[in-house]
Design an enzyme around this catalytic site. Structure first.
Site, PDB file in Angstrom:
ATOM      1  CG  PHE A 141       0.464  -6.246   3.204  1.00 48.02           C
ATOM      2  CD1 PHE A 141       0.906  -6.199   4.520  1.00 48.02           C
ATOM      3  CD2 PHE A 141       0.226  -5.046   2.547  1.00 48.02           C
ATOM      4  CE1 PHE A 141       1.102  -4.986   5.173  1.00 48.02           C
ATOM      5  CE2 PHE A 141       0.415  -3.823   3.183  1.00 48.02           C
ATOM      6  CZ  PHE A 141       0.863  -3.794   4.502  1.00 48.02           C
ATOM      7  CG  ASP A 226      -5.361  -6.052  -2.293  1.00 48.19           C
ATOM      8  OD1 ASP A 226      -4.884  -5.309  -3.171  1.00 48.19           O
ATOM      9  OD2 ASP A 226      -5.112  -5.905  -1.085  1.00 48.19           O
ATOM     10  CE  LYS A 256       2.037  -1.296  -2.920  1.00 49.62           C
ATOM     11  NZ  LYS A 256       2.912  -0.504  -2.068  1.00 49.62           N
TER      12      LYS A 256
HETATM   13  C1  LIG Z   1      -1.773  -5.939  -1.976  1.00 48.38           C
HETATM   14  C2  LIG Z   1      -1.773  -4.701  -1.144  1.00 48.38           C
HETATM   15  N1  LIG Z   1      -2.933  -4.242  -0.646  1.00 48.38           N
HETATM   16  C3  LIG Z   1      -3.001  -3.123   0.098  1.00 48.38           C
HETATM   17  C4  LIG Z   1      -1.851  -2.399   0.385  1.00 48.38           C
HETATM   18  C5  LIG Z   1      -1.946  -1.158   1.209  1.00 48.38           C
HETATM   19  O1  LIG Z   1      -1.724  -0.044   0.412  1.00 48.38           O
HETATM   20  P1  LIG Z   1      -1.400   1.386   1.065  1.00 48.38           P
HETATM   21  O2  LIG Z   1      -0.038   1.279   1.655  1.00 48.38           O
HETATM   22  O3  LIG Z   1      -1.499   2.343  -0.091  1.00 48.38           O
HETATM   23  O4  LIG Z   1      -2.439   1.644   2.099  1.00 48.38           O
HETATM   24  C6  LIG Z   1      -0.625  -2.839  -0.119  1.00 48.38           C
HETATM   25  C7  LIG Z   1       0.617  -2.094   0.190  1.00 48.38           C
HETATM   26  O5  LIG Z   1       1.715  -2.572   0.032  1.00 48.38           O
HETATM   27  C8  LIG Z   1      -0.574  -4.017  -0.896  1.00 48.38           C
HETATM   28  O6  LIG Z   1       0.580  -4.484  -1.386  1.00 48.38           O
END
Ligand SMILES: Cc1ncc(COP(=O)(O)O)c(C=O)c1O
Length: 403
Positions: A141, A226, A256
């Site tokens: 994700f 990520d 986050k």
């Molecule tokens: C690993 C990861 N990358 C990217 C995102 C996307 O983040 P945002 O919701 O701040 O756009 C998330 C959101 O849960 C995530 O868990």
């Protein structure tokens, strides 16, 4: 007087998109691991802000830093310098072991950080052998904007948004052979979450990331992590790759927990790769504004001065013991437990959504991902007694659930 939860819900029904599964509660106040609704009911939040509340709700240092900064300078455009952004870059860079002296780029969210990582990898790839393809993990994700959504190897989340961005391929987690086969000469980068969060708390193994590093080096592709959900202390080190004992990446990104509740994302890249992002190639109006950077600096101060990293490790083990005790109590209902630091999953043998709802009715907030996985991302400063309180509520709910 706050509007009642019921009246707030009526406003939502008429005026706000229904694209989230929302609990019918008007939340009005937060403090540490607790939240209060408009009716005055208190909830123990073991998933504050879905990973954003790494220090819980309204952490005092962050509140103080935001108040002070708001009185001085809220926003200026990235055509100027401001000390907080440079200092935040320095702090994050110094934590990024094994990446040389990486440079930072700031944005406002996780998905923007993913986009920045993907775009930088493509710029670098085009300049180094005309490479453009990005290999990502199945069940990963990375966000909801089109590039990040394309990298998200979950067809159910991509459905309806096609055509997606060209030039992506997906491989199963921890499968070295599949990665080796996918790293063709047009690949610019392999990207992954060192611990998949939304995918159900699935860590990459150290051996897998070591093999990924070696394969990327051999095939002249970049390695991208990520760490939006698993980074910034959640696993007991600033970065999850450090907890896993895995090799450092070429590009890494966070969001986050970084702002303690205030929106901010950051991408770090080795300096020779960062050099590809020349003036005018990429940018954002709000990214890394003074307010966001002041909040993030306060988060790093808290992690360091309150010695939260060893606390995360100790509380993670405490949570793990509690989850295993639940599994012994309910062997037919609980299929699996996965945990690293304060990132934990209890995988059920039946749908988790009704369990989450029953927990909420009983004053405990967690969530469910991938149908059967109960997810816990407690604040890094959570107390053992609060974890016990949550586990006791979950135990009572599981007792009453027909599995
Ligand atoms: C690993 C990861 N990358 C990217 C995102 C996307 O983040 P945002 O919701 O701040 O756009 C998330 C959101 O849960 C995530 O868990």
């Amino acid at each position: 007087m706050a509007l009642s939860s019921q009246d707030t819900q009526k406003l939502y029904e008429t005026y706000v998109f229904a694209n989230y599964g929302r609990a019918p509660l008007n939340m009005v106040r937060g403090e540490g691991s607790y939240l209060w609704d408009a009716e005055g009911k208190r909830y123990l939040d073991l998933l504050p802000g879905l990973g954003v509340g790494g220090l819980g709700h309204c952490p005092p240092r962050v509140v103080a830093a935001l108040r002070e900064q708001a009185g001085q300078l809220i926003h200026i455009h990235n055509n100027y310098l401001w000390e907080q952004q440079a200092r935040l870059g320095e702090r994050l860079s110094k934590h990024s072991t094994g990446m040389g002296t990486p440079k930072a780029f700031f944005c406002n969210s996780g998905t923007e950080a993913s986009e920045a990582g993907i775009k930088l990898a493509r710029l670098w790839g085009r300049a180094n052998g005309n490479r453009f393809k990005i290999v990502a993990l199945e069940e990963g994700f990375h966000g909801r904007t089109l590039g990040a959504l394309t990298a998200t190897g979950q067809p159910k989340l991509q459905a309806g948004f096609e055509p997606l961005v060209p030039g992506f391929a997906y491989v199963p987690i921890n499968d070295v052979k599949a990665l080796e086969a996918a790293l063709t000469p047009e690949v610019a980068a392999f990207m992954c979450e060192p611990v998949q969060g939304e995918g159900g708390i699935n860590p990459c193994t150290r051996e897998y990331l070591q093999a990924a590093r070696a394969l990327c080096d051999k095939r002249k592709a970049l390695l991208l992590y990520d760490e939006v959900q698993c980074g910034l202390g959640r696993t007991g080190d600033i970065y999850a790759y450090q907890t896993l004992g895995a090799p450092a990446p070429d590009i890494l990104w966070l969001a986050k927990a970084l702002g303690g509740g205030f929106p901010i994302g950051a991408m770090l890249a080795r300096p020779e790769i960062a050099a590809e992002l020349k003036p005018g190639t990429h940018g954002t109006t709000y990214g890394g504004n003074p307010l966001a950077c002041a909040a993030a600096l306060a988060v790093l101060d808290s992690i360091e001065q309150e010695k939260l990293l060893p606390h995360v490790k100790a509380m993670g083990e405490h949570l793990g013991r509690g989850l295993h005790a639940l599994r012994e109590r309910f062997p037919k209902k609980i299929k699996d437990i996965r945990r690293i630091g304060l990132m934990a999953a209890l995988d059920l043998n039946f749908p988790g959504v009704p369990v989450v709802a029953a927990c909420r009715d009983n004053g405990l907030l967690i969530n469910c991902t991938h149908d059967t996985v109960l997810r816990f991302l407690p604040a890094m400063n959570v107390a053992a007694a609060q974890l016990d309180e949550g586990l006791a509520i979950l135990g009572r709910v599981l007792e009453q659930t027909q599995g």
